[in-house]
Design a protein around this motif. Structure first.
Motif, PDB file in Angstrom:
ATOM      1  N   ARG A   1     140.742  -7.983 -54.372  1.00  0.00           N
ATOM      2  CA  ARG A   1     141.560  -7.924 -53.154  1.00  0.00           C
ATOM      3  C   ARG A   1     141.113  -6.814 -52.219  1.00  0.00           C
ATOM      4  O   ARG A   1     141.084  -6.990 -50.991  1.00  0.00           O
ATOM      5  CB  ARG A   1     143.030  -7.742 -53.541  1.00  0.00           C
ATOM      6  CG  ARG A   1     143.697  -9.036 -54.016  1.00  0.00           C
ATOM      7  CD  ARG A   1     145.080  -8.804 -54.548  1.00  0.00           C
ATOM      8  NE  ARG A   1     145.824 -10.061 -54.663  1.00  0.00           N
ATOM      9  CZ  ARG A   1     146.933 -10.209 -55.361  1.00  0.00           C
ATOM     10  NH1 ARG A   1     147.445  -9.171 -56.033  1.00  0.00           N
ATOM     11  NH2 ARG A   1     147.549 -11.375 -55.409  1.00  0.00           N
TER      12      ARG A   1
ATOM     13  N   GLU B   1     142.989 -13.582 -48.190  1.00  0.00           N
ATOM     14  CA  GLU B   1     143.996 -13.159 -49.169  1.00  0.00           C
ATOM     15  C   GLU B   1     143.731 -13.907 -50.471  1.00  0.00           C
ATOM     16  O   GLU B   1     143.564 -15.127 -50.479  1.00  0.00           O
ATOM     17  CB  GLU B   1     145.398 -13.478 -48.671  1.00  0.00           C
ATOM     18  CG  GLU B   1     146.496 -13.057 -49.656  1.00  0.00           C
ATOM     19  CD  GLU B   1     147.887 -13.463 -49.210  1.00  0.00           C
ATOM     20  OE1 GLU B   1     148.847 -13.201 -49.965  1.00  0.00           O
ATOM     21  OE2 GLU B   1     148.005 -14.087 -48.132  1.00  0.00           O
TER      22      GLU B   1
ATOM     23  N   ILE C   1     139.692  -7.719 -48.348  1.00  0.00           N
ATOM     24  CA  ILE C   1     140.892  -7.536 -47.524  1.00  0.00           C
ATOM     25  C   ILE C   1     140.681  -8.016 -46.092  1.00  0.00           C
ATOM     26  O   ILE C   1     141.609  -8.505 -45.436  1.00  0.00           O
ATOM     27  CB  ILE C   1     141.345  -6.060 -47.553  1.00  0.00           C
ATOM     28  CG1 ILE C   1     142.733  -5.928 -46.905  1.00  0.00           C
ATOM     29  CG2 ILE C   1     140.307  -5.153 -46.880  1.00  0.00           C
ATOM     30  CD1 ILE C   1     143.364  -4.573 -47.101  1.00  0.00           C
TER      31      ILE C   1
END
Length: 347
Positions: A21, A29, A25
């Motif tokens: 993640r 998502e 980013i």
């Protein structure tokens, strides 16, 4: 959508999810569909001069690339994704496709999209070729309408394209040489075929036969190189293996002097390499002739002399002398250069 973690490093559990993640980013998502402890993703990223090749294995998860992600401008690329295991559902706007093993899809990363990977408790495996927009967009008649173009596994070109993904991975991996431009030419040909399927320009459609020829002959030559000692490599066997007609096969090898001539030349080249290797010094010529699929040692010797200007025994003696004098095994190019100079100096 595929995103790359560190090459060759598997990621498992909550830490891997957090790391993925953080790395993506600005791209998308990541939404896992397993417990965090069961989360898994492994990506291996390889490069050629004109593309990235990404091999991904992952548990069930979604990648949501919103308009806000697109606006950040981190990825303005196309990718051509092959599904090898599991299932991939891809949607962009009103266009949705589902990939199963053998299917290929063209994805425009400059548009919002959502990808769902599902493998019924196993792993989905995808291989993607990532291309710069400047490379693929000029090949498309309508670049903004090409995303989610699906080539199902039964498409005439899908099997041909899929066969080249693994080969590109091998050529682009550690210890391989892509400086010859061979991998780059293959990527260009893949881009031509996919563009044609997605609505290519008139120039791309007109040149489609050239791209097909490059991909087929590259694939067949690789098969020949890997089976010089194990298969008869007849027209019948190659037509059956590659599901092409005899006429097509013969056309592909016209510039090589014909299929039989090409195969024989490659076997003689392999015999040359074997003969200058120290491990071959004690081998019998008849065994080498049989390995190279010649009917007799005399037939082998005559063919070898016609090609290289000396007999296998003379080459063995030359390589042995070089090894005694220098302490090193001569390179093939060095020996060929010496032979060319020798022939040139003869009256």
């Amino acid at each position: 959508m595929n995103v790359s973690m560190a090459a060759d490093i598997p990621g498992r559990g909550p830490e891997a999810l957090a790391r993925l993640r953080a790395m993506t980013i600005d791209i998308c998502e990541v939404i896992p569909h397993t417990a965090e402890d069961d989360f898994h993703v492994t990506t291996v990223t390889m490069m050629t001069r004109n593309a990235l090749l990404i091999d991904t294995r992952a548990t069930d998860q979604d990648y949501d690339r919103s308009a806000a992600h697109v606006a950040r401008g981190v990825m303005d690329h196309f990718q051509i994704t092959l599904c090898l295991e599991g299932e991939m559902k891809f949607g962009s706007g009103r266009r949705e496709v589902t990939l199963r093993p053998g299917d290929i899809v063209l994805i425009d990363m400059a548009q919002p999209n959502r990808t769902a990977l599902r493998a019924a408790g196993g792993r989905t495996r995808l291989m993607s070729i990532v291309l710069q927009r400047a490379m693929l967009a000029p090949r498309l008649a309508h670049p903004d309408a090409a995303t989610a173009t699906l080539l199902p596994s039964n498409h005439p070109h899908a099997r041909l394209l899929a066969s080249h993904y693994a080969a590109l991975a091998l050529r682009s991996g550690p210890g391989t040489d892509t400086a010859t431009g061979h991998a780059e030419a293959t990527v260009e040909a893949i881009a031509d075929l996919v563009a044609a399927a997605a609505g290519g320009t008139a120039e791309i459609v007109a040149g489609l036969a050239r791209a097909e020829r490059h991909l087929y002959i590259t694939l067949i030559k690789r098969h020949i190189a890997n089976n010089l000692e194990t298969d008869p490599l007849t027209a019948e066997e190659l037509c059956r293996h590659f599901q092409i007609s005899r006429a097509t096969l013969y056309r592909l090898f016209e510039a090589e002097g014909g299929l039989a001539h090409y195969v024989r030349e490659q076997r003689l080249n392999l015999a040359f390499r074997r003969l200058i290797s120290p491990s071959a010094q004690d081998g019998r010529l008849i065994e080498l002739a049989v390995d190279m699929r010649f009917s007799s040692d005399s037939t082998f010797i005559r063919a070898f002399r016609r090609k290289f200007g000396l007999t296998p025994g003379e080459l063995r003696e030359l390589a042995d002398a070089w090894l005694r004098e220098t302490g090193a095994v001569p390179a093939v190019d060095t020996v060929l250069h010496q032979l060319a100079r020798r022939r040139g100096s003869r009256p």
